[in-house]
Design a protein around this motif. Sequence first.
Motif, short mmCIF file in Angstrom:
data_model
loop_
_atom_site.label_atom_id
_atom_site.label_comp_id
_atom_site.label_asym_id
_atom_site.label_seq_id
_atom_site.Cartn_x
_atom_site.Cartn_y
_atom_site.Cartn_z
N LEU A 83 7.76 33.50 -10.29
CA LEU A 83 6.45 33.07 -11.07
C LEU A 83 5.63 34.02 -11.15
CD1 LEU A 83 6.27 29.64 -8.96
CD2 LEU A 83 7.12 29.87 -11.17
N LYS A 89 6.07 35.60 -6.07
CA LYS A 89 6.01 34.16 -5.73
C LYS A 89 7.19 33.77 -6.57
CE LYS A 89 3.10 29.96 -6.08
NZ LYS A 89 2.08 29.31 -6.34
N MET A 95 9.62 29.83 -7.00
CA MET A 95 10.03 28.37 -6.84
C MET A 95 11.38 28.05 -6.92
SD MET A 95 8.75 25.64 -9.52
CE MET A 95 9.73 25.76 -10.65
N ARG A 148 13.81 24.43 -7.20
CA ARG A 148 13.89 23.42 -7.79
C ARG A 148 15.18 22.74 -7.78
NH1 ARG A 148 11.48 23.33 -13.24
NH2 ARG A 148 13.28 23.99 -13.66
N ARG A 177 10.34 20.50 -5.58
CA ARG A 177 10.02 21.91 -5.66
C ARG A 177 9.64 22.24 -4.24
NH1 ARG A 177 6.17 22.10 -11.19
NH2 ARG A 177 7.72 21.04 -12.50
N LYS A 178 9.94 23.55 -4.21
CA LYS A 178 9.47 24.41 -3.02
C LYS A 178 9.18 25.59 -3.58
CE LYS A 178 11.69 24.26 1.24
NZ LYS A 178 10.41 23.55 1.91
N PHE A 179 7.95 26.12 -3.01
CA PHE A 179 7.18 27.33 -3.43
C PHE A 179 7.28 28.56 -2.32
CE2 PHE A 179 5.43 24.09 -6.30
CZ PHE A 179 5.51 24.96 -7.44
#
Length: 127
Positions: A88, A101, A103, A105, A111-113
């Motif tokens: 991201l 960053k 993600m 999914r 979602r986990k960031f």
Amino acid sequence: MYFNFYFPKETDTKEYSDNRFAFFEFENFNQKHIHHYRVDFENIGETFKIINKKLYDNLSEEQEENLEELIEDWKNNNGFGDWEISLLTESSLDRNLDEKKFMLRDQSGERKFGFINHKTHEMRFEE
């Protein structure tokens, strides 16, 4: 009105006397900076007000592919094998500049960031 600032990976001491704009040729310039900082201003009478600030990373395609491979290995070893990875754009000024960053999914949309340090490869997730 906006201003762009570029932070080089190393100081360019080459002289561009033949074509002073050669420094900014895209293929050449894109490899020279590690961060791009943009500040947008609004003109209000005789003063200027900052209305937006963003800081972007300039990782090479090879660096991004390496980070994706590291995240892929981690997710396969930690029960997230079928989750998709997305790197991201994190334009916040209040962040660790060594982190990218990402993600994860799953197929249901959960979602986990997280962040991966592009130097040490250490990963952490948002709470």
